[in-house]
Motif scaffolding. Structure first.
Motif, mmCIF file in Angstrom:
data_model
loop_
_atom_site.group_PDB
_atom_site.id
_atom_site.type_symbol
_atom_site.label_atom_id
_atom_site.label_comp_id
_atom_site.label_asym_id
_atom_site.label_seq_id
_atom_site.Cartn_x
_atom_site.Cartn_y
_atom_site.Cartn_z
ATOM 1 N N GLY A 1 -23.511 22.615 -18.159
ATOM 2 C CA GLY A 1 -22.766 23.374 -17.281
ATOM 3 C C GLY A 1 -23.565 24.743 -16.587
ATOM 4 O O GLY A 1 -23.068 25.362 -16.184
ATOM 5 N N MET A 2 -24.967 24.509 -17.042
ATOM 6 C CA MET A 2 -25.823 25.774 -16.562
ATOM 7 C C MET A 2 -26.316 25.215 -15.110
ATOM 8 O O MET A 2 -26.458 24.111 -14.670
ATOM 9 C CB MET A 2 -27.125 25.574 -17.550
ATOM 10 C CG MET A 2 -26.799 26.039 -19.054
ATOM 11 S SD MET A 2 -28.267 25.751 -20.063
ATOM 12 C CE MET A 2 -29.265 27.256 -19.308
ATOM 13 N N LYS A 3 -26.342 26.424 -14.228
ATOM 14 C CA LYS A 3 -27.215 26.019 -13.120
ATOM 15 C C LYS A 3 -28.604 25.755 -13.341
ATOM 16 O O LYS A 3 -28.957 26.117 -14.274
ATOM 17 C CB LYS A 3 -27.153 27.433 -12.189
ATOM 18 C CG LYS A 3 -25.579 28.001 -11.789
ATOM 19 C CD LYS A 3 -25.657 29.388 -10.830
ATOM 20 C CE LYS A 3 -24.397 29.656 -10.550
ATOM 21 N NZ LYS A 3 -23.685 30.234 -11.395
ATOM 22 N N LEU A 4 -29.052 24.941 -12.229
ATOM 23 C CA LEU A 4 -30.402 24.464 -12.593
ATOM 24 C C LEU A 4 -31.497 25.614 -11.993
ATOM 25 O O LEU A 4 -32.452 25.462 -12.707
ATOM 26 C CB LEU A 4 -30.719 23.375 -11.261
ATOM 27 C CG LEU A 4 -29.645 22.115 -11.374
ATOM 28 C CD1 LEU A 4 -30.223 20.984 -10.410
ATOM 29 C CD2 LEU A 4 -29.946 21.434 -13.072
ATOM 30 N N GLN A 5 -31.159 26.251 -11.038
ATOM 31 C CA GLN A 5 -31.937 27.589 -10.798
ATOM 32 C C GLN A 5 -33.379 27.317 -10.858
ATOM 33 O O GLN A 5 -34.302 27.558 -11.233
ATOM 34 C CB GLN A 5 -31.840 28.636 -11.904
ATOM 35 C CG GLN A 5 -30.517 29.348 -12.327
ATOM 36 C CD GLN A 5 -30.257 30.497 -13.026
ATOM 37 O OE1 GLN A 5 -31.049 30.349 -14.300
ATOM 38 N NE2 GLN A 5 -29.623 31.429 -12.799
ATOM 39 N N MET A 6 -33.764 26.162 -9.834
ATOM 40 C CA MET A 6 -35.066 25.612 -9.473
ATOM 41 C C MET A 6 -35.345 25.966 -8.059
ATOM 42 O O MET A 6 -34.690 25.708 -6.986
ATOM 43 C CB MET A 6 -34.955 23.996 -9.824
ATOM 44 C CG MET A 6 -34.897 23.866 -11.458
ATOM 45 S SD MET A 6 -34.822 22.204 -11.539
ATOM 46 C CE MET A 6 -34.455 22.223 -13.296
ATOM 47 N N ASP A 7 -36.576 26.544 -7.850
ATOM 48 C CA ASP A 7 -37.135 26.822 -6.675
ATOM 49 C C ASP A 7 -37.270 25.604 -5.785
ATOM 50 O O ASP A 7 -37.071 25.775 -4.531
ATOM 51 C CB ASP A 7 -38.613 27.482 -6.750
ATOM 52 C CG ASP A 7 -38.372 28.886 -7.246
ATOM 53 O OD1 ASP A 7 -37.395 29.415 -7.521
ATOM 54 O OD2 ASP A 7 -39.461 29.550 -7.452
ATOM 55 N N GLY A 8 -37.554 24.622 -6.056
ATOM 56 C CA GLY A 8 -37.920 23.319 -5.426
ATOM 57 C C GLY A 8 -36.910 22.949 -4.692
ATOM 58 O O GLY A 8 -37.047 22.153 -3.492
ATOM 59 N N THR A 9 -35.511 23.167 -5.070
ATOM 60 C CA THR A 9 -34.517 22.770 -4.145
ATOM 61 C C THR A 9 -34.203 23.524 -2.844
ATOM 62 O O THR A 9 -33.818 22.627 -2.108
ATOM 63 C CB THR A 9 -33.160 23.012 -5.270
ATOM 64 O OG1 THR A 9 -32.745 24.321 -5.383
ATOM 65 C CG2 THR A 9 -33.056 22.177 -6.557
ATOM 66 N N LEU A 10 -35.021 24.553 -2.892
ATOM 67 C CA LEU A 10 -34.935 25.339 -1.554
ATOM 68 C C LEU A 10 -35.931 24.999 -0.666
ATOM 69 O O LEU A 10 -36.097 25.443 0.420
ATOM 70 C CB LEU A 10 -35.207 26.814 -1.768
ATOM 71 C CG LEU A 10 -33.765 27.604 -2.353
ATOM 72 C CD1 LEU A 10 -33.937 28.894 -3.124
ATOM 73 C CD2 LEU A 10 -32.718 27.517 -1.246
ATOM 74 N N ASN A 11 -36.920 24.082 -1.121
ATOM 75 C CA ASN A 11 -38.033 23.765 -0.254
ATOM 76 C C ASN A 11 -37.441 22.569 0.574
ATOM 77 O O ASN A 11 -38.001 21.377 0.653
ATOM 78 C CB ASN A 11 -39.310 23.235 -0.831
ATOM 79 C CG ASN A 11 -39.903 24.370 -1.424
ATOM 80 O OD1 ASN A 11 -40.140 24.550 -2.646
ATOM 81 N ND2 ASN A 11 -40.252 25.360 -0.571
ATOM 82 N N TYR A 12 -36.481 22.607 1.238
ATOM 83 C CA TYR A 12 -35.644 21.372 2.018
ATOM 84 C C TYR A 12 -36.011 21.738 3.312
ATOM 85 O O TYR A 12 -36.377 22.823 4.015
ATOM 86 C CB TYR A 12 -34.059 21.374 1.913
ATOM 87 C CG TYR A 12 -33.627 22.684 2.245
ATOM 88 C CD1 TYR A 12 -33.036 22.744 3.499
ATOM 89 C CD2 TYR A 12 -33.254 23.779 1.249
ATOM 90 C CE1 TYR A 12 -32.356 23.754 4.169
ATOM 91 C CE2 TYR A 12 -32.525 24.829 1.797
ATOM 92 C CZ TYR A 12 -31.902 24.810 3.076
ATOM 93 O OH TYR A 12 -31.360 26.071 3.615
ATOM 94 N N GLY A 13 -35.853 20.354 4.266
ATOM 95 C CA GLY A 13 -35.954 20.450 5.736
ATOM 96 C C GLY A 13 -37.324 21.229 6.214
ATOM 97 O O GLY A 13 -38.361 21.097 5.803
ATOM 98 N N LYS A 14 -37.043 22.396 6.972
ATOM 99 C CA LYS A 14 -38.097 22.924 7.598
ATOM 100 C C LYS A 14 -39.001 23.915 6.616
ATOM 101 O O LYS A 14 -39.988 24.491 7.002
ATOM 102 C CB LYS A 14 -37.766 23.878 8.819
ATOM 103 C CG LYS A 14 -36.888 24.852 8.465
ATOM 104 C CD LYS A 14 -36.153 25.579 9.670
ATOM 105 C CE LYS A 14 -35.451 26.741 9.546
ATOM 106 N NZ LYS A 14 -34.872 27.603 10.683
#
Length: 317
Positions: free
Chosen positions: A227-240
């Motif tokens: 139940g921990m948040k993933l807290q991964m930068d890569g997920t914010l490298n979406y789209g533009k």
């Protein structure tokens, strides 16, 4: 007298037959002179004339048995992209073009980890297309917003429309994904498959190399189980934002489901398009107790940890 009547009857039958043949031939001739609406380029699949006619019919070309036998007469169409041109054609000219023409092709590679939006910008620049229309067509034709394209070096014809290009890319990619799914699961469940694609896209953005992918996958699974948040930068490298460095300010401001610092679970959509290695890692994670990882500046690989103390030590080192 009877003999003359018989001859007259036979002559009459012969003349009627000739009339019917002429009417039939005229009908075929008339049909082949009918105008046909076509794209400037057409994709012809490899296979029999029957398969080609069926595929053209699926792509809104009104084909008939006359077209089928005309193709048999003209010669087998070449498979691949056919350059039809912009000049209005009748059926006969169109069928003839299918057997003699080839389109000029541009090679463009979709790299694993690239987002669809950035890929379309590259496509548009190389093929003189509109990136906004490409994205609109993609969202219209695709069941999901991201992760639907198979990384590959595509050979795309010059003069192709945005609509036809998206249709081709999605059809090709879906077939490739289905092949992989049937090898692993012996079935293809679109919704279940896309859940693996979402996890694979996080792995694709986070792993330093293919060898790390199953381990990164295990961290994702382990954190989700706890139940921990993933807290991964890569997920914010979406789209533009595909190639942007993730900053604390960006983490604070982004309120999309991609922000795994703010929201539990995986994003609602894939982050990017993924490789076969990333898909396999998503399906078959390594068996570990790891919950954390940080990049080692010396090796550019990751140091994996099972607890926060060891993780903080790895950060300091």
């Amino acid at each position: 007298m009877k003999s003359m009547t018989g001859k007259a009857k036979n002559l009459r039958i012969f003349l009627i037959s000739c009339d019917l043949i002429l009417i039939f031939l005229f009908s075929i001739f008339y049909y082949l002179l009918l105008p046909i609406k076509t794209n400037s380029v057409v994709f012809i699949p490899p296979g029999s004339v029957d398969k080609i006619i069926t595929q053209l019919s699926k792509n809104n070309y009104k084909m008939s048995v006359i077209d089928k036998y005309t193709l048999y007469f003209l010669g087998h169409p070449q498979s691949g992209w056919i350059d039809i041109g912009l000049k209005p054609l009748n059926k006969a000219e169109f069928l003839h073009k299918l057997t003699i023409a080839k389109a000029a092709l541009e090679s463009i590679t979709l790299i694993p980890g690239e987002t669809t939006e950035i890929f379309f910008e590259q496509l548009a620049a190389k093929l003189n297309l509109n990136p906004k229309i490409l994205m609109q067509e993609f969202l219209k034709q695709s069941p999901f917003k991201e992760g639907m394209l198979f990384p590959e070096t595509y050979k795309i014809p010059k003069g192709i429309t945005e609509e036809l290009l998206i249709n081709y890319l999605l059809r090709y990619s879906t077939n490739e994904f289905k092949k992989i799914s049937y090898k692993i699961f012996r079935e293809y469940n679109e919704k279940k498959w896309h859940e693996f694609i979402i996890i694979a896209s996080i792995i694709q953005k986070e792993a330093a190399n293919n060898e790390e992918m199953p381990i990164v996958s295990s961290v994702i699974r382990n954190r989700l189980k706890k139940g921990m948040k993933l807290q991964m930068d890569g997920t914010l490298n979406y789209g533009k934002y595909s190639h942007e460095k993730i900053t604390p300010q960006r983490i604070r401001q982004d309120n999309s489901s991609y922000n795994t610092y703010k929201f539990n679970g995986i994003p609602k959509e894939a982050v990017c398009n993924v490789s076969l290695d990333a898909i396999k890692a998503a399906i078959f994670p390594a068996k570990t107790d790891y919950l954390y990882f940080v990049r080692d500046k010396k090796t550019n690989k990751h140091i994996f940890s099972t607890n926060l103390n060891d993780h903080n030590k790895a950060i300091r080192n």
